[in-house]
Structure formats: structure tokens, C-alpha cells
Design an enzyme around this catalytic site. Sequence first.
Site: not given
Length: 286
Positions: A82, A176, A260
Site C-alpha cells: 500500500d 495498487e 494501511d
Amino acid sequence: MQKKGHRDSYTTNNQKGTVAITDDTVKLPKIGHIKAKFPAKINGLIKSATVSKDPTGKYFVSLLVETIVEPLPKTHSNIGIDLGLTDFIVLSDGSKVANPKFLSKLQHKLAREQKILAKRRAVAKADQRKLSDSRNYQKQKVKVAKVYEKITNIRKDFLHKLSFNLIKNHDVIAIEDLNVKGMVKNKKLAKAISDSSWSTFTTMLNYKAEWYGKKLIKVDRWYPSSKTCSGCGHLLTKAELPLQVRSWDCPSCQQKHDRDINASINILNEGLKLATIKTVGTTGLA
């Protein structure tokens, strides 16, 4: 040559040994051997050399080399990443890598050198002299360039080491797929996002995964990794989980989450699903 004032460079192809190296020299067409320092041992067939001069006045030779990269051993370990601003990355194993904030650490020095540069520009203008003829201005311009160079070198060193360690220690890396170009349009976050160099980091992960026989899976930017409970799959609304909330309890299964870390676990799980779909799809076509 490129336009004067920009990074001046030229490229020459290796024609039957016209470009070659020894322990401490590089051979170039028409120039011959010149002293050089190499950051690492060069193995493979040299295809071409690009000679360039950077804004600080240093000369560099970049060699394009054709070589065989051996795949790294399989680790049977997978990781989700992340991307963040408070922490540079948060991993699905619970570890966090602090954001080095390269620019901010040298911001005061950069601002001071730029202020001096502006004053010398004003003096040259008042004396009706071209900036190219002002030695004081040109000297200060190099000082500013050296600060930028230091920022760039520190950033590249950090990103190269971190990306290689992730590739070395994991077989599948899920991350991501952020729209960085769109995000930097936010004036409040633009400097912090640019300083983090997410795009460069992802690019490094991508080509190193290809080199060393690992997989980098990009998860859709719209996947609700932060708002989904990694334990039971319960999905919160944006109103239930505003950005300032960094930890939360799942109202369905009561599991406690670091925002997170939870997101990185979800990114890993989604990445592994996508990797399986791609493998099955490829097998089916075969």
C-alpha cells in the site's frame, strides 16, 4: 546534441570494438581511452554508448549492454504493498517503510541557493549583462544543480535498494495502480506525491520482476482496499471511514484494523486472485 542549456548528449554505436572498457577506462570512437569510474562490473555485449553532460558540468557515459539476467530463486512468499505519504509503503506482513522525504530534508539548502541565484540574476540584469556572460550567476547555477543532483541520487539509491529487496524476497508483489498524474493536480499533495516518486518505484519493480522471474500484479485503483475488512469482507462507506481515520474496528466481525496494513492485505489478496485468473486464462488459450 540537444538544445544548449538542456542535458547535452550524443550516442554512438559499437562498431567492431569502437566502444570498449578496461578496469578504469572507456574507449570511444575518435576519442580513444578516457579515465572512468564504473559503479558495478559490466558483463555482456556493449551495443552503444551515450555521452552526456549534466547541469553540474559532470560528464557521464551510459553503456547499453546486452546480457543474460539469471532468475532469482523462488521464495514461496508473496507481499502486498500500500503506497502512502506518512509511510512510503506499508506491507501486508505488517511492516512499514518510512517516507524519506528527500526534497523536504534539503529544502532549506535548496531555497537558500535559489535565493542567491535570484539575486545574481537581478544584478546581471541591472548591469545589462547576459546571464551566460555572468560568471557569478553561472557558478551559483551549478550550486543549485548540485543540490538537485544530491536529491536525485539519494532518491534513486533508496528506490533501487528497496525495489530489489522486495523482488529478491518475494515471488508475487501486488501493488495498487495509482493515477499519479491525476493525483499531483491536487495542489495540497502535489509536492509530497512527487517527492515520494511512486511512479519511479513502480517502474523499478516492474522491470526487475521481469528480469528476475517474479510477478508484479497491479490492482485497479478503484478497488476499495482501505474500506474493506480483510477478515470478513465487510465494506464501509466513505462517510464511515474518512481519510483522517487511521484505525478502525470492523462492525461485522469486530476485527481491529490499522488502515494501511488492512489495505495492503486486501491488495495482496486481490493481486493473487488476478494472478490466478491470468494463469488460468493463459492455460486455456494454450
